[in-house]
Motif scaffolding. Structure first.
Motif, short mmCIF file in Angstrom:
data_model
loop_
_atom_site.label_atom_id
_atom_site.label_comp_id
_atom_site.label_asym_id
_atom_site.label_seq_id
_atom_site.Cartn_x
_atom_site.Cartn_y
_atom_site.Cartn_z
N ALA A 146 89.19 63.43 20.09
CA ALA A 146 90.35 63.39 19.21
C ALA A 146 89.88 63.03 17.79
O ALA A 146 88.93 62.29 17.61
CB ALA A 146 91.36 62.35 19.70
N THR A 147 90.57 63.58 16.79
CA THR A 147 90.24 63.26 15.40
C THR A 147 90.50 61.77 15.18
O THR A 147 91.61 61.29 15.45
CB THR A 147 91.09 64.09 14.42
N PRO A 148 89.50 61.02 14.72
CA PRO A 148 89.67 59.58 14.57
C PRO A 148 90.49 59.21 13.33
O PRO A 148 90.48 59.93 12.33
CB PRO A 148 88.23 59.07 14.42
N SER A 149 91.19 58.11 13.42
CA SER A 149 91.88 57.57 12.24
C SER A 149 90.86 57.03 11.26
O SER A 149 91.05 57.06 10.05
CB SER A 149 92.83 56.45 12.65
N TRP A 150 89.78 56.48 11.80
CA TRP A 150 88.69 55.93 11.00
C TRP A 150 87.40 56.58 11.46
O TRP A 150 87.05 56.48 12.63
CB TRP A 150 88.58 54.42 11.21
N LEU A 151 86.69 57.25 10.59
CA LEU A 151 85.42 57.87 10.94
C LEU A 151 84.30 57.03 10.33
O LEU A 151 84.15 56.98 9.11
CB LEU A 151 85.35 59.32 10.43
N LEU A 152 83.58 56.35 11.17
CA LEU A 152 82.50 55.47 10.72
C LEU A 152 81.22 56.29 10.60
O LEU A 152 80.67 56.73 11.60
CB LEU A 152 82.31 54.32 11.71
N ILE A 153 80.79 56.49 9.38
CA ILE A 153 79.61 57.33 9.13
C ILE A 153 78.47 56.46 8.63
O ILE A 153 78.58 55.80 7.60
CB ILE A 153 79.94 58.44 8.12
N GLY A 154 77.38 56.44 9.37
CA GLY A 154 76.18 55.72 8.98
C GLY A 154 76.06 54.37 9.67
O GLY A 154 77.05 53.74 10.04
N LYS A 155 74.83 53.94 9.86
CA LYS A 155 74.56 52.67 10.54
C LYS A 155 75.18 51.47 9.84
O LYS A 155 75.79 50.63 10.51
CB LYS A 155 73.05 52.46 10.69
N PRO A 156 75.04 51.34 8.51
CA PRO A 156 75.63 50.16 7.86
C PRO A 156 77.15 50.10 8.02
O PRO A 156 77.71 49.03 8.27
CB PRO A 156 75.26 50.33 6.38
N THR A 157 77.81 51.23 7.93
CA THR A 157 79.26 51.27 8.10
C THR A 157 79.63 50.88 9.52
O THR A 157 80.55 50.08 9.74
CB THR A 157 79.80 52.68 7.78
N PHE A 158 78.92 51.43 10.48
CA PHE A 158 79.19 51.12 11.88
C PHE A 158 78.96 49.64 12.15
O PHE A 158 79.76 48.98 12.81
CB PHE A 158 78.31 51.98 12.80
N THR A 159 77.88 49.09 11.62
CA THR A 159 77.56 47.67 11.81
C THR A 159 78.64 46.78 11.22
O THR A 159 79.11 45.84 11.86
CB THR A 159 76.19 47.33 11.18
N GLN A 160 79.06 47.07 9.98
CA GLN A 160 80.08 46.26 9.34
C GLN A 160 81.42 46.37 10.07
O GLN A 160 82.13 45.38 10.23
CB GLN A 160 80.24 46.66 7.87
N ALA A 161 81.77 47.55 10.53
CA ALA A 161 83.02 47.73 11.27
C ALA A 161 82.97 46.97 12.60
O ALA A 161 83.97 46.37 13.01
CB ALA A 161 83.29 49.22 11.51
N THR A 162 81.83 46.98 13.25
CA THR A 162 81.67 46.25 14.51
C THR A 162 81.84 44.75 14.28
O THR A 162 82.55 44.07 15.04
CB THR A 162 80.29 46.54 15.13
#
Length: 97
Positions: free
Chosen positions: A51-67
């Motif tokens: 499904a198309t995400p409401s939030w698309l986390l692109i890149g390791k730093p973005t993913f890490t900060q979102a986590t």
């Protein structure tokens, strides 16, 4: 950016310099990011069947900060649930005088 309070010039410059240093170390490939973005929008390639995400986390730093944000938010929700949810009007019994 063009209209600012001069009292904050030093702080703003410090933050901008720190951000520029971080971007120099960025390892993300913009072409790969665009591929993922297009795949997510079209539902193709790596995003096929998702499904198309409401939030698309692109890149390791973005993913890490979102986590990390998700973990902090989850802790906050658990800790404050009883306080945050208990805000309904008190029920009034219509059969009482």
């Amino acid at each position: 950016m063009n209209h600012h309070v001069s009292d904050y010039d030093g702080f703003r410059e410090e933050i901008l310099n720190a951000m520029q240093e971080r971007w120099k170390q960025a390892q993300g490939d913009p072409a790969k990011a665009m591929e993922v973005l297009v795949d997510a929008i079209k539902g193709e390639g790596k995003a096929e069947g998702m499904a198309t995400p409401s939030w698309l986390l692109i890149g390791k730093p973005t993913f890490t900060q979102a986590t990390l944000l998700n973990e902090r938010l989850s802790e906050n929700v658990s800790q404050w649930e009883g306080v945050s949810r208990d805000l309904d009007y008190d029920r009034v019994d219509s059969h009482r005088p």
